[in-house]
Design an enzyme around this catalytic site. Structure first.
Site, PDB file in Angstrom:
ATOM      1  N   GLY A 112       0.808  -1.216   0.000  1.00 28.59           N
ATOM      2  CA  GLY A 112       0.000   0.000   0.000  1.00 28.59           C
ATOM      3  C   GLY A 112       0.839   1.261   0.000  1.00 28.59           C
ATOM      4  N   ARG A 113       2.061   1.149   0.483  1.00 25.35           N
ATOM      5  CA  ARG A 113       2.950   2.328   0.426  1.00 25.35           C
ATOM      6  C   ARG A 113       4.344   1.913  -0.032  1.00 25.35           C
ATOM      7  NH1 ARG A 113       3.714   3.478   6.902  1.00 25.35           N
ATOM      8  NH2 ARG A 113       3.348   1.302   7.434  1.00 25.35           N
ATOM      9  N   LYS A 133       9.688   2.868  -0.323  1.00 32.07           N
ATOM     10  CA  LYS A 133       8.608   2.880   0.667  1.00 32.07           C
ATOM     11  C   LYS A 133       8.212   4.341   0.879  1.00 32.07           C
ATOM     12  CE  LYS A 133       7.223   1.054   5.171  1.00 32.07           C
ATOM     13  NZ  LYS A 133       7.558   0.087   6.224  1.00 32.07           N
ATOM     14  N   ARG A 210       6.067 -12.420   1.261  1.00 30.34           N
ATOM     15  CA  ARG A 210       5.619 -12.647   2.637  1.00 30.34           C
ATOM     16  C   ARG A 210       4.728 -13.888   2.695  1.00 30.34           C
ATOM     17  NH1 ARG A 210       5.324  -6.971   4.169  1.00 30.34           N
ATOM     18  NH2 ARG A 210       6.688  -5.927   2.688  1.00 30.34           N
ATOM     19  N   ASP A 280       1.442 -10.887   7.175  1.00 29.66           N
ATOM     20  CA  ASP A 280       1.890 -10.085   6.035  1.00 29.66           C
ATOM     21  C   ASP A 280       3.242  -9.442   6.320  1.00 29.66           C
ATOM     22  OD1 ASP A 280       0.032  -8.712   7.898  1.00 29.66           O
ATOM     23  OD2 ASP A 280       0.705  -6.922   6.843  1.00 29.66           O
ATOM     24  N   ASN A 281       3.725  -9.567   7.561  1.00 30.83           N
ATOM     25  CA  ASN A 281       5.037  -9.026   7.905  1.00 30.83           C
ATOM     26  C   ASN A 281       6.044 -10.135   8.188  1.00 30.83           C
ATOM     27  OD1 ASN A 281       4.099  -6.410   7.630  1.00 30.83           O
ATOM     28  ND2 ASN A 281       3.603  -6.182   9.793  1.00 30.83           N
TER      29      ASN A 281
HETATM   30  P1  AMP Z   1       1.947  -2.548   8.193  1.00 34.46           P
HETATM   31  O1  AMP Z   1       1.180  -2.625   9.482  1.00 34.46           O
HETATM   32  O2  AMP Z   1       2.837  -1.342   8.093  1.00 34.46           O
HETATM   33  O3  AMP Z   1       2.671  -3.803   7.881  1.00 34.46           O
HETATM   34  O4  AMP Z   1       0.867  -2.306   7.048  1.00 34.46           O
HETATM   35  C1  AMP Z   1      -0.251  -3.116   6.857  1.00 34.46           C
HETATM   36  C2  AMP Z   1      -0.909  -2.780   5.546  1.00 34.46           C
HETATM   37  O5  AMP Z   1      -1.311  -1.408   5.501  1.00 34.46           O
HETATM   38  C3  AMP Z   1      -0.018  -2.981   4.325  1.00 34.46           C
HETATM   39  O6  AMP Z   1      -0.807  -3.446   3.280  1.00 34.46           O
HETATM   40  C4  AMP Z   1       0.485  -1.584   4.052  1.00 34.46           C
HETATM   41  O7  AMP Z   1       0.872  -1.419   2.726  1.00 34.46           O
HETATM   42  C5  AMP Z   1      -0.734  -0.733   4.396  1.00 34.46           C
HETATM   43  N1  AMP Z   1      -0.365   0.637   4.772  1.00 34.46           N
HETATM   44  C6  AMP Z   1       0.203   1.039   5.913  1.00 34.46           C
HETATM   45  N2  AMP Z   1       0.404   2.377   5.902  1.00 34.46           N
HETATM   46  C7  AMP Z   1      -0.030   2.840   4.725  1.00 34.46           C
HETATM   47  C8  AMP Z   1      -0.093   4.126   4.105  1.00 34.46           C
HETATM   48  N3  AMP Z   1       0.365   5.230   4.704  1.00 34.46           N
HETATM   49  N4  AMP Z   1      -0.626   4.195   2.864  1.00 34.46           N
HETATM   50  C9  AMP Z   1      -1.085   3.104   2.255  1.00 34.46           C
HETATM   51  N5  AMP Z   1      -1.056   1.870   2.762  1.00 34.46           N
HETATM   52  C10 AMP Z   1      -0.536   1.728   3.990  1.00 34.46           C
HETATM   53 MG    MG Z   2       3.576  -4.665   6.522  1.00 33.43          MG
END
Ligand code: AMP
Ligand code: MG
Length: 536
Positions: A112-113, A133, A210, A280-281
């Site tokens: 997502g980012r 990122k 992942r 997913d991590n």
């Molecule tokens: P994370 O908890 O950082 O591993 O993110 C979980 C999900 O949320 C993943 O699919 C990320 O790509 C998405 N995500 C987190 N922050 C953002 C953001 N600022 N913009 C878009 N997607 C995000």
């Molecule tokens: Mg993540």
């Protein structure tokens, strides 16, 4: 390249985009949020940054991908790694994955980012995916904006390089740039959003795949694609296993169990708490991935989590990471079960995880204590008693082990050392001196007596033991409050501390003259300050 051609990024980076070449793409190319089915990724272009500026780059990583320091300091480098210039060899894309978040299936998540720029193959034939990122929205951004702020980018950039130098399997970082644009964030989730400086980290890894990349396919019943993606992953990232077959799928999962166990033991060794161990991590290569609300243990507390969003259940606390990794592996086993059609081999591999984690942990603890090996009769108790000791008063784990290494065990001075000297010896590790009561003093004295007796059994000379212990017990970890100090400066435009830390953390096991401040325990002002203690 002809020798008289000017060296630039285009000819220095040898692109070979196997992922986009061999796997099915989403036919749509807009970045509009959507469910992406029957595809492994969506092509998407980074957003242009307004006024990008280089904050730092990792010279080891630059060298690994074939870039000289001169190229990293060039105008073109900032343009490329801020997403402003897409080189002709690149093929930008975001991958599709799902995941279990905090124990529940969350459906499609995806990059997502993150925007992958492409893959390079270096001179030695090693493959590296380069990804930005924080370079803007993708079809997987859901409610997010796809951008990243400077504070979280500094934390990711420095921590991933610090992990690498600590010898912990991890994704890496090539560069950190500011975009010159503002990003709106509600840092405390209290309905008070503020503009913050935007930034982009270029992350690198042989693969960013992942557990969730497989889970999403099985959950959607896309089993042909599941097989195709598993075969691709085995051929690309696990070529030593041979051509995919039922046996090879089993061996593959077994290897994922083993490498995950090893990663967790490294986290336990250094006091790293990931903070968001959702599936997913979790990297298919057993790499530490996605540096969000992570933290490093200061006072030894197995119940500690740096993640405020997890403060209630503490699912991802330090002492629970090994069990969570196992839970996550079971989710992956469920996802790849259709490839194998049998449960037993998958269960056997989960048992491999349990055994390998236990054995590796025991060896690691013996190394941390400077023992020649783990003795099942004596050492479980020695270790649990030590853990009790470390928790009885707030004791910095990192400093404690360095002080333990410095202890004289064999000299006559050592034998006559008083309890007072002992407290003095460990004083740098204590957060609250008023906790050092009589009961603690007796506990410490007793434990040290047992520890010395155990060492005398091995007969390893003190100086040799010290050298060995200092190779597994770091002097420098990326302390949460130190990260915050570097962030405070960087937000004022001063990147000197980011670069100073990058340099110091290259040699985390060496005492470095003039850098003593960076290995000290957290000062009291940082105990409750946001960013120093808890994050989200
Ligand atoms: P994370 O908890 O950082 O591993 O993110 C979980 C999900 O949320 C993943 O699919 C990320 O790509 C998405 N995500 C987190 N922050 C953002 C953001 N600022 N913009 C878009 N997607 C995000
Ligand atoms: Mg993540």
């Amino acid at each position: 390249m002809k020798s008289h051609d000017k060296m630039n990024l285009e000819n220095a980076l040898n692109f070979d985009n196997k992922y986009t070449r061999e796997l099915p793409a989403d036919p749509e190319t807009s970045h509009e949020t959507r469910q992406v089915t029957n595809s492994c990724y969506s092509r998407v272009q980074p957003v242009k940054a307004g006024a990008p500026e280089l904050v730092a780059f990792s010279r080891e990583m630059a060298e690994e991908v074939g870039l000289s320091s001169e190229l990293c300091e060039s105008e073109e480098f900032v343009e490329v790694f801020s997403g402003n210039k897409v080189l002709s060899g690149m093929d930008p894309y975001a991958t599709c994955y799902g995941g279990h978040q905090f124990g529940s299936w969350a459906g499609q998540l995806g990059d997502g980012r993150v925007i992958n720029l492409g893959e390079i193959v270096n001179k030695e034939g090693r493959r590296w995916v380069l990804q930005l990122k924080g370079a803007g929205p993708t079809p997987y951004s859901r409610r997010g904006d796809g951008f990243a702020v400077l504070r979280s980018s500094i934390r990711e950039f420095l921590c991933s390089e610090a992990m690498y130098h600590l010898g912990i399997p991890t994704t890496r970082a090539l560069s950190l740039v500011t975009t010159g644009d503002q990003v709106i964030r509600d840092m405390f989730y209290d309905g008070n959003p503020q503009p913050e400086p935007g930034a982009i980290v270029c992350r690198t890894a042989p693969s960013f795949t992942r557990f969730g990349n497989f889970e999403i396919l099985t959950w959607r019943g896309e089993l042909d694609l599941l097989r195709r993606f598993a075969d691709y992953t085995i051929r690309t990232d696990f070529p030593h296993l041979g051509e995919p077959s039922k046996e090879v799928y089993c061996a593959w999962f077994d290897e994922i169990c083993t490498s995950t166990a090893e990663m967790i033991v490294h986290w336990q060794r250094t006091g790293f708490v990931h903070g968001v161990m959702n599936t997913d991590n979790m990297s298919i290569l057993g790499l530490t991935i996605d540096f969000g609300p992570y933290g490093w243990l200061e006072d030894y507390d197995p119940g500690w989590t740096p993640n405020t969003t997890d403060a209630q259940g503490r699912r991802y606390r330090f002492g629970n990471q090994a069990e969570i990794a196992q839970w996550n592996l079971i989710q992956l086993a469920n996802a790849i079960h259709p490839l194998i059609g049998e449960v037993q081999p998958l269960e056997d591999s989960i048992q491999t995880y349990v055994n390998h984690h236990r054995d590796t942990w025991q060896r690691m603890m013996a190394d941390k204590l400077g023992l020649a090996g783990f003795n099942k009769e004596s050492d479980n108790k020695l270790i649990t008693d030590m853990q009790d000791l470390l928790q009885y008063v707030e004791t910095d784990m990192t400093i404690f082990f360095r002080r333990l290494a410095a202890l004289d065990v064999q000299s006559t001075v050592a034998r006559s050392s008083s309890v007072h000297n002992l407290i003095e010896h460990f004083s740098d590790a204590y957060y609250l001196s008023e906790q050092l009561n009589d009961e603690y003093i007796v506990m410490l004295d007793t434990w040290i007596t047992h520890y010395k007796a155990r060492l005398n059994h091995d007969k390893t000379p003190d100086d040799l033991r010290r050298v060995k212990m200092n190779k597994v017990n770091p002097e420098y970890i990326f302390r949460n409050y130190i990260a915050q100090l570097a962030i405070d400066k960087a937000e004022k435009g001063d990147y000197s501390m980011v670069n100073e830390l990058l340099e110091v953390l290259r040699k985390p096991y060496d005492e470095q003259t003039g850098k003593e401040e960076l290995s000290k325990r957290r000062p009291e002002w940082a105990r409750h300050r946001a960013g120093c203690a808890m994050l989200s």
